[in-house]
Design a protein around this motif. Structure first.
Motif, short mmCIF file in Angstrom:
data_model
loop_
_atom_site.label_atom_id
_atom_site.label_comp_id
_atom_site.label_asym_id
_atom_site.label_seq_id
_atom_site.Cartn_x
_atom_site.Cartn_y
_atom_site.Cartn_z
N ARG A 58 -41.76 55.54 12.54
CA ARG A 58 -41.28 55.28 11.18
C ARG A 58 -40.31 54.12 11.19
NH1 ARG A 58 -37.25 59.33 8.56
NH2 ARG A 58 -36.04 58.25 10.11
N ASP A 59 -39.37 54.12 12.13
CA ASP A 59 -38.38 53.04 12.20
C ASP A 59 -39.05 51.71 12.47
OD1 ASP A 59 -36.35 54.81 11.69
OD2 ASP A 59 -35.68 54.96 13.77
N SER A 60 -40.02 51.67 13.38
CA SER A 60 -40.68 50.40 13.68
C SER A 60 -41.50 49.94 12.48
CB SER A 60 -41.53 50.50 14.93
OG SER A 60 -42.59 51.40 14.75
N ASN A 61 -42.11 50.87 11.74
CA ASN A 61 -42.86 50.50 10.54
C ASN A 61 -41.93 49.98 9.46
OD1 ASN A 61 -45.41 51.05 11.51
ND2 ASN A 61 -45.39 53.16 10.80
N VAL A 62 -40.77 50.57 9.32
CA VAL A 62 -39.81 50.09 8.33
C VAL A 62 -39.41 48.66 8.65
CG1 VAL A 62 -37.43 50.38 7.50
CG2 VAL A 62 -38.94 52.35 7.65
N ILE A 63 -39.14 48.39 9.91
CA ILE A 63 -38.76 47.03 10.32
C ILE A 63 -39.90 46.05 10.06
CG2 ILE A 63 -38.18 45.60 12.32
CD1 ILE A 63 -36.60 48.10 13.35
N ARG A 64 -41.12 46.46 10.40
CA ARG A 64 -42.29 45.60 10.19
C ARG A 64 -42.47 45.29 8.70
NH1 ARG A 64 -46.93 46.69 8.40
NH2 ARG A 64 -46.81 48.92 8.74
N VAL A 65 -42.38 46.31 7.86
CA VAL A 65 -42.54 46.11 6.41
C VAL A 65 -41.43 45.22 5.87
CG1 VAL A 65 -42.48 47.30 4.18
CG2 VAL A 65 -43.85 48.22 6.05
N PHE A 66 -40.21 45.44 6.34
CA PHE A 66 -39.08 44.61 5.91
C PHE A 66 -39.33 43.15 6.29
CE2 PHE A 66 -34.94 42.64 6.76
CZ PHE A 66 -34.35 42.78 5.52
N ASP A 67 -39.75 42.90 7.52
CA ASP A 67 -40.02 41.54 7.97
C ASP A 67 -41.11 40.88 7.14
OD1 ASP A 67 -38.08 41.68 9.93
OD2 ASP A 67 -39.49 42.09 11.56
N GLU A 68 -42.17 41.63 6.83
CA GLU A 68 -43.24 41.10 6.00
C GLU A 68 -42.73 40.75 4.60
OE1 GLU A 68 -46.39 43.98 6.04
OE2 GLU A 68 -46.85 43.60 8.16
N HIS A 69 -41.88 41.59 4.05
CA HIS A 69 -41.32 41.35 2.73
C HIS A 69 -40.46 40.08 2.74
CE1 HIS A 69 -39.94 42.27 -1.28
NE2 HIS A 69 -38.69 42.20 -0.87
N ILE A 70 -39.65 39.90 3.77
CA ILE A 70 -38.80 38.71 3.88
C ILE A 70 -39.67 37.45 3.97
CG2 ILE A 70 -37.16 37.49 5.38
CD1 ILE A 70 -35.93 39.77 3.72
N LYS A 71 -40.75 37.51 4.74
CA LYS A 71 -41.65 36.36 4.84
C LYS A 71 -42.25 36.00 3.49
CE LYS A 71 -43.00 37.11 9.64
NZ LYS A 71 -44.07 37.56 10.55
N LYS A 72 -42.65 37.02 2.71
CA LYS A 72 -43.21 36.77 1.38
C LYS A 72 -42.17 36.13 0.46
CE LYS A 72 -46.68 40.43 1.43
NZ LYS A 72 -47.06 41.74 0.88
N LEU A 73 -40.94 36.63 0.53
CA LEU A 73 -39.88 36.06 -0.31
C LEU A 73 -39.61 34.61 0.06
CD1 LEU A 73 -37.32 39.01 -0.55
CD2 LEU A 73 -38.81 38.13 -2.34
N LYS A 74 -39.59 34.32 1.34
CA LYS A 74 -39.36 32.93 1.78
C LYS A 74 -40.49 32.03 1.30
CE LYS A 74 -36.54 33.79 5.86
NZ LYS A 74 -36.47 33.73 7.33
N LYS A 75 -41.70 32.53 1.39
CA LYS A 75 -42.86 31.74 0.97
C LYS A 75 -42.78 31.46 -0.54
CE LYS A 75 -47.76 31.50 1.93
NZ LYS A 75 -48.91 32.18 2.52
N LYS A 76 -42.41 32.48 -1.32
CA LYS A 76 -42.28 32.31 -2.77
C LYS A 76 -41.20 31.29 -3.09
CE LYS A 76 -43.86 36.61 -4.84
NZ LYS A 76 -43.46 37.80 -5.60
N SER A 77 -40.07 31.38 -2.42
CA SER A 77 -38.96 30.47 -2.72
C SER A 77 -39.32 29.03 -2.34
CB SER A 77 -37.68 30.90 -2.00
OG SER A 77 -37.80 30.72 -0.61
N GLN A 78 -40.18 28.82 -1.38
CA GLN A 78 -40.60 27.47 -1.00
C GLN A 78 -41.55 26.90 -2.04
OE1 GLN A 78 -42.30 28.07 2.86
NE2 GLN A 78 -40.31 28.04 3.91
N ASN A 79 -42.27 27.76 -2.73
CA ASN A 79 -43.25 27.31 -3.73
C ASN A 79 -42.63 27.10 -5.11
OD1 ASN A 79 -45.31 27.36 -1.85
ND2 ASN A 79 -45.89 29.47 -2.33
N LEU A 80 -41.38 27.44 -5.29
CA LEU A 80 -40.73 27.24 -6.60
C LEU A 80 -40.44 25.76 -6.80
CD1 LEU A 80 -38.18 30.18 -6.68
CD2 LEU A 80 -40.33 30.01 -7.92
N THR A 81 -40.66 25.31 -8.01
CA THR A 81 -40.34 23.91 -8.32
C THR A 81 -38.93 23.83 -8.89
OG1 THR A 81 -41.32 24.17 -10.50
CG2 THR A 81 -42.73 23.26 -8.78
N PRO A 82 -38.17 22.84 -8.46
CA PRO A 82 -36.80 22.71 -8.99
C PRO A 82 -36.83 22.23 -10.44
CG PRO A 82 -37.29 20.96 -7.41
CD PRO A 82 -38.48 21.87 -7.47
N TYR A 83 -35.79 22.53 -11.19
CA TYR A 83 -35.70 22.14 -12.60
C TYR A 83 -35.44 20.69 -12.75
CZ TYR A 83 -35.63 27.06 -13.76
OH TYR A 83 -35.97 28.36 -13.92
#
Length: 83
Positions: A58-83
């Motif tokens: 369970r602990d290793s799965n939580v860490i894996r899911v957290f890491d995947e979530h962080i990667k998705k957030l980073k990817k989204k923030s890179q795709n945002l266009t500045p104002y």
């Protein structure tokens, strides 16, 4: 009586996130009793191993899911266009 105490310890072990000392305090047993049961009672030992393995998984799965979530957030923030 012993099975009830063992069950109480195992539940407390889960609640304490795998801390034997806290689980023993919560279940009102000695840590020595836990280690004795683990050595002498095959069924208890098997239950404890299963719970410990589940918690590690369970602990290793939580860490894996957290890491995947962080990667998705980073990817989204890179795709945002500045104002």
């Amino acid at each position: 009586m012993r099975q009830a105490r063992q069950q109480a310890f195992l539940k407390a072990y889960i609640n304490s996130m795998g801390n034997v000392a806290r689980a023993a305090d919560e279940a009102d047993i000695s840590r020595r009793a836990h280690y004795y049961w683990k050595e002498k009672d095959e069924l208890y030992a098997a239950r404890f191993r299963a719970i410990a393995l589940y918690m590690k998984t369970r602990d290793s799965n939580v860490i894996r899911v957290f890491d995947e979530h962080i990667k998705k957030l980073k990817k989204k923030s890179q795709n945002l266009t500045p104002y």
